[in-house]
Write a protein that holds these residues in place. Structure first.
Motif, PDB file in Angstrom:
ATOM      1  N   ASN A   1       0.833  -1.203   0.000  1.00 28.65           N
ATOM      2  CA  ASN A   1       0.000   0.000   0.000  1.00 28.65           C
ATOM      3  C   ASN A   1       0.867   1.251   0.000  1.00 28.65           C
ATOM      4  O   ASN A   1       2.086   1.195   0.153  1.00 28.65           O
ATOM      5  CB  ASN A   1      -0.926  -0.014   1.224  1.00 28.65           C
ATOM      6  CG  ASN A   1      -2.152   0.859   1.031  1.00 28.65           C
ATOM      7  OD1 ASN A   1      -2.280   1.578   0.040  1.00 28.65           O
ATOM      8  ND2 ASN A   1      -3.068   0.802   1.975  1.00 28.65           N
ATOM      9  N   ALA A   2       0.220   2.402  -0.162  1.00 26.94           N
ATOM     10  CA  ALA A   2       0.930   3.677  -0.239  1.00 26.94           C
ATOM     11  C   ALA A   2       1.655   3.994   1.066  1.00 26.94           C
ATOM     12  O   ALA A   2       1.245   3.574   2.147  1.00 26.94           O
ATOM     13  CB  ALA A   2      -0.056   4.796  -0.567  1.00 26.94           C
ATOM     14  N   GLY A   3       2.738   4.766   0.964  1.00 26.55           N
ATOM     15  CA  GLY A   3       3.479   5.205   2.132  1.00 26.55           C
ATOM     16  C   GLY A   3       4.120   4.076   2.904  1.00 26.55           C
ATOM     17  O   GLY A   3       4.175   4.115   4.137  1.00 26.55           O
ATOM     18  N   SER A   4       4.624   3.061   2.200  1.00 23.39           N
ATOM     19  CA  SER A   4       5.177   1.872   2.854  1.00 23.39           C
ATOM     20  C   SER A   4       6.571   1.551   2.329  1.00 23.39           C
ATOM     21  O   SER A   4       6.990   2.059   1.284  1.00 23.39           O
ATOM     22  CB  SER A   4       4.262   0.662   2.617  1.00 23.39           C
ATOM     23  OG  SER A   4       2.944   0.911   3.029  1.00 23.39           O
ATOM     24  N   SER A   5       7.258   0.693   3.056  1.00 26.14           N
ATOM     25  CA  SER A   5       8.541   0.174   2.580  1.00 26.14           C
ATOM     26  C   SER A   5       8.663  -1.295   2.980  1.00 26.14           C
ATOM     27  O   SER A   5       8.304  -1.672   4.098  1.00 26.14           O
ATOM     28  CB  SER A   5       9.718   0.972   3.152  1.00 26.14           C
ATOM     29  OG  SER A   5       9.829   0.775   4.548  1.00 26.14           O
ATOM     30  N   LEU A   6       9.129  -2.099   2.042  1.00 29.96           N
ATOM     31  CA  LEU A   6       9.331  -3.523   2.273  1.00 29.96           C
ATOM     32  C   LEU A   6      10.766  -3.876   1.893  1.00 29.96           C
ATOM     33  O   LEU A   6      11.212  -3.562   0.782  1.00 29.96           O
ATOM     34  CB  LEU A   6       8.362  -4.354   1.422  1.00 29.96           C
ATOM     35  CG  LEU A   6       8.505  -5.863   1.607  1.00 29.96           C
ATOM     36  CD1 LEU A   6       7.696  -6.321   2.819  1.00 29.96           C
ATOM     37  CD2 LEU A   6       8.066  -6.611   0.360  1.00 29.96           C
ATOM     38  N   THR A   7      11.484  -4.517   2.798  1.00 23.56           N
ATOM     39  CA  THR A   7      12.868  -4.916   2.539  1.00 23.56           C
ATOM     40  C   THR A   7      12.954  -6.428   2.395  1.00 23.56           C
ATOM     41  O   THR A   7      12.471  -7.172   3.261  1.00 23.56           O
ATOM     42  CB  THR A   7      13.800  -4.454   3.669  1.00 23.56           C
ATOM     43  OG1 THR A   7      13.738  -3.028   3.776  1.00 23.56           O
ATOM     44  CG2 THR A   7      15.239  -4.861   3.380  1.00 23.56           C
ATOM     45  N   ILE A   8      13.546  -6.854   1.286  1.00 18.16           N
ATOM     46  CA  ILE A   8      13.784  -8.270   1.024  1.00 18.16           C
ATOM     47  C   ILE A   8      15.286  -8.502   1.185  1.00 18.16           C
ATOM     48  O   ILE A   8      16.083  -7.994   0.395  1.00 18.16           O
ATOM     49  CB  ILE A   8      13.343  -8.650  -0.403  1.00 18.16           C
ATOM     50  CG1 ILE A   8      11.917  -8.146  -0.668  1.00 18.16           C
ATOM     51  CG2 ILE A   8      13.440 -10.153  -0.619  1.00 18.16           C
ATOM     52  CD1 ILE A   8      11.553  -8.139  -2.140  1.00 18.16           C
ATOM     53  N   PRO A   9      15.704  -9.249   2.208  1.00 22.84           N
ATOM     54  CA  PRO A   9      17.135  -9.401   2.471  1.00 22.84           C
ATOM     55  C   PRO A   9      17.866 -10.189   1.383  1.00 22.84           C
ATOM     56  O   PRO A   9      17.271 -10.976   0.633  1.00 22.84           O
ATOM     57  CB  PRO A   9      17.173 -10.160   3.803  1.00 22.84           C
ATOM     58  CG  PRO A   9      15.823  -9.966   4.407  1.00 22.84           C
ATOM     59  CD  PRO A   9      14.883  -9.871   3.244  1.00 22.84           C
ATOM     60  N   LYS A  10      19.145  -9.950   1.307  1.00 24.04           N
ATOM     61  CA  LYS A  10      20.037 -10.682   0.412  1.00 24.04           C
ATOM     62  C   LYS A  10      19.895 -12.190   0.643  1.00 24.04           C
ATOM     63  O   LYS A  10      19.733 -12.643   1.770  1.00 24.04           O
ATOM     64  CB  LYS A  10      21.478 -10.226   0.677  1.00 24.04           C
ATOM     65  CG  LYS A  10      22.555 -10.983  -0.056  1.00 24.04           C
ATOM     66  CD  LYS A  10      23.919 -10.465   0.364  1.00 24.04           C
ATOM     67  CE  LYS A  10      25.051 -11.245  -0.282  1.00 24.04           C
ATOM     68  NZ  LYS A  10      26.381 -10.737   0.146  1.00 24.04           N
ATOM     69  N   ASN A  11      19.912 -12.939  -0.447  1.00 22.77           N
ATOM     70  CA  ASN A  11      19.803 -14.406  -0.404  1.00 22.77           C
ATOM     71  C   ASN A  11      18.457 -14.892   0.141  1.00 22.77           C
ATOM     72  O   ASN A  11      18.367 -16.001   0.682  1.00 22.77           O
ATOM     73  CB  ASN A  11      20.944 -15.018   0.411  1.00 22.77           C
ATOM     74  CG  ASN A  11      22.291 -14.807  -0.247  1.00 22.77           C
ATOM     75  OD1 ASN A  11      22.409 -14.830  -1.471  1.00 22.77           O
ATOM     76  ND2 ASN A  11      23.314 -14.578   0.564  1.00 22.77           N
ATOM     77  N   TYR A  12      17.434 -14.080  -0.026  1.00 27.41           N
ATOM     78  CA  TYR A  12      16.091 -14.517   0.349  1.00 27.41           C
ATOM     79  C   TYR A  12      15.784 -15.849  -0.328  1.00 27.41           C
ATOM     80  O   TYR A  12      16.028 -16.031  -1.522  1.00 27.41           O
ATOM     81  CB  TYR A  12      15.066 -13.458  -0.069  1.00 27.41           C
ATOM     82  CG  TYR A  12      13.627 -13.893   0.114  1.00 27.41           C
ATOM     83  CD1 TYR A  12      12.956 -13.648   1.300  1.00 27.41           C
ATOM     84  CD2 TYR A  12      12.947 -14.573  -0.898  1.00 27.41           C
ATOM     85  CE1 TYR A  12      11.639 -14.047   1.488  1.00 27.41           C
ATOM     86  CE2 TYR A  12      11.633 -14.977  -0.728  1.00 27.41           C
ATOM     87  CZ  TYR A  12      10.981 -14.719   0.466  1.00 27.41           C
ATOM     88  OH  TYR A  12       9.675 -15.138   0.647  1.00 27.41           O
ATOM     89  N   ASN A  13      15.235 -16.774   0.426  1.00 28.93           N
ATOM     90  CA  ASN A  13      14.819 -18.101  -0.026  1.00 28.93           C
ATOM     91  C   ASN A  13      15.972 -19.085  -0.161  1.00 28.93           C
ATOM     92  O   ASN A  13      15.743 -20.265  -0.428  1.00 28.93           O
ATOM     93  CB  ASN A  13      14.056 -18.042  -1.357  1.00 28.93           C
ATOM     94  CG  ASN A  13      13.206 -19.280  -1.585  1.00 28.93           C
ATOM     95  OD1 ASN A  13      12.608 -19.796  -0.636  1.00 28.93           O
ATOM     96  ND2 ASN A  13      13.163 -19.775  -2.821  1.00 28.93           N
ATOM     97  N   SER A  14      17.208 -18.640   0.016  1.00 23.13           N
ATOM     98  CA  SER A  14      18.322 -19.585  -0.024  1.00 23.13           C
ATOM     99  C   SER A  14      18.345 -20.415   1.253  1.00 23.13           C
ATOM    100  O   SER A  14      18.469 -21.639   1.222  1.00 23.13           O
ATOM    101  CB  SER A  14      19.646 -18.839  -0.195  1.00 23.13           C
ATOM    102  OG  SER A  14      19.690 -18.206  -1.452  1.00 23.13           O
ATOM    103  N   PHE A  15      18.231 -19.729   2.381  1.00 26.65           N
ATOM    104  CA  PHE A  15      18.232 -20.415   3.673  1.00 26.65           C
ATOM    105  C   PHE A  15      16.973 -20.109   4.482  1.00 26.65           C
ATOM    106  O   PHE A  15      16.570 -20.913   5.319  1.00 26.65           O
ATOM    107  CB  PHE A  15      19.470 -20.002   4.484  1.00 26.65           C
ATOM    108  CG  PHE A  15      20.761 -20.194   3.739  1.00 26.65           C
ATOM    109  CD1 PHE A  15      21.319 -21.448   3.590  1.00 26.65           C
ATOM    110  CD2 PHE A  15      21.393 -19.114   3.157  1.00 26.65           C
ATOM    111  CE1 PHE A  15      22.499 -21.628   2.899  1.00 26.65           C
ATOM    112  CE2 PHE A  15      22.581 -19.280   2.460  1.00 26.65           C
ATOM    113  CZ  PHE A  15      23.137 -20.544   2.323  1.00 26.65           C
TER     114      PHE A  15
END
Length: 366
Positions: A179-193
């Protein structure tokens, strides 16, 4: 699309949500044209006096009692109809009266200003992507940013400003609507471990199943854990100290400090940071996921909270006179509604406002 013949029978069916989809589109097209156009070739063929007389006598009592933006719905038959139908009738009344009082070539200065202010528009699908130390503005031309089957070699941050909304598919197939006014961080190597993301703002998650790697959302000092499910998380600390998590299907576990809560479908978890209170309750699906479906839904909602939602989407700032502190509204409106329509609805509910650029001052007239 040709204008339909506006009859008592048609408007009654529209009000009761008994019209066909085509009829709904025709009626809404008709009143939107009345609202937004200075002149229309067949204006002289429309008897606005009769329309106004009919609407005021047939619908005004219903609007006051059933659709009042301050009073509970009193009629069981109509208690599920919100602003989507009420706004249409309100706007028809407002426009018909307006066009009777003024010539078709003249618009009120306030409405002229709003119509010409291109900055006050509904939001759109775009976001700023920060990836591999680079920043780029991306539009959702295909409605999604697809990372599926890709390896994320650097942290990815998806940032939606006011008036922006975005959707992404993660490497594991999990789908996220931001949604508006948001931030989502996907870390490095997501789904690897592991599968873990960090959120501030609001997002809806449809999680791909993987029993070996539980999906986790970190928000404030809480962690939401899901296997394969659909849920919504909301936390805007700059607006409210309240964290909300709503479960649509499947199951999620919420870990907050030393406490754990497991939700069932239809349940809403609420944490108030100021008081430290936690609550789990069953709530209406529409109220929690309206934004994702393209609506605002308010149910005796404080005016300040409503303005937060509107300001985040239409990208404006506001200040409210203390006299409106206890004001609450109920209703449903489309997120793609023109801003001048929003102003019309607010004013019809008894709220006086003044526009200064992108700032709105709500102050009762003297």
């Amino acid at each position: 699309m040709a204008n339909p013949k506006i009859t008592e029978e048609l408007l009654n069916r529209y009000l009761l949500e008994e019209c066909t989809q085509k009829e709904v589109e025709e009626v809404e097209c008709w009143y939107n044209q009345l609202l937004t156009e200075k002149k229309q070739p067949d204006y002289h063929n429309i008897n606005f006096d009769d329309i106004d007389f009919y609407l005021r006598n047939k619908f005004q009592d219903k609007i006051i009692s059933d659709y009042s933006l301050e009073i509970q719905s009193k009629r069981k038959k109509l208690n599920t109809i919100y602003w989507s139908s009420a706004a249409a009738i309100l706007l028809i009344i407002s426009v018909s009266v307006f066009l009777i009082q003024f010539s078709s070539n003249t618009l009120n200065d306030k409405y002229t200003y709003i119509a010409q202010n291109q900055e006050l528009n509904p939001g759109n699908f775009q976001a700023t992507i920060v990836y591999n130390n680079k920043q780029k503005k991306v539009e959702n031309t295909n409605n999604t940013l697809d990372f599926q089957h890709q390896k994320i070699v650097s942290d990815v941050e998806i940032i939606t400003a006011k008036g922006e909304e975005f959707e992404s598919i993660l490497p594991d197939g999990t789908r996220i609507r931001i949604n508006a006014g948001s931030s989502l961080t996907i870390p490095k190597n997501y789904n690897s471990f592991s599968r873990e993301v960090y959120l501030q703002g609001e997002a809806y998650f449809e999680v791909a199943k993987n029993p070996q790697k539980l999906f986790k959302v970190n928000v404030s000092d809480a962690k939401i854990i899901a296997l394969g499910t659909a849920f919504n998380v909301k936390y805007y600390p700059q607006e409210s100290p309240t964290l909300k998590a709503f479960l649509l299907g499947g199951s999620i576990q919420i870990e907050h400090k030393q406490e754990q809560y497991k939700l069932e479908p239809g349940q809403l978890y609420t944490h108030e940071s100021n008081s430290g209170m936690n609550k789990v309750q069953t709530t209406e699906l529409d109220n929690q996921l309206a934004w994702k479906e393209g609506y605002f839904i308010f149910d005796h909602t404080p005016l300040a909270e409503i303005l937060n939602e509107l300001a985040r989407w239409y990208n404006f700032t506001y200040s409210v006179d203390p006299s409106y502190q206890s004001k609450t509204l109920s209703g449903k409106i489309k997120r793609n509604q023109a801003f001048q329509d929003i102003v019309t609805i607010l004013e019809f509910s008894g709220i006086d406002l003044e526009l200064k650029g992108r700032h709105i001052l709500l102050k009762p007239s003297m």
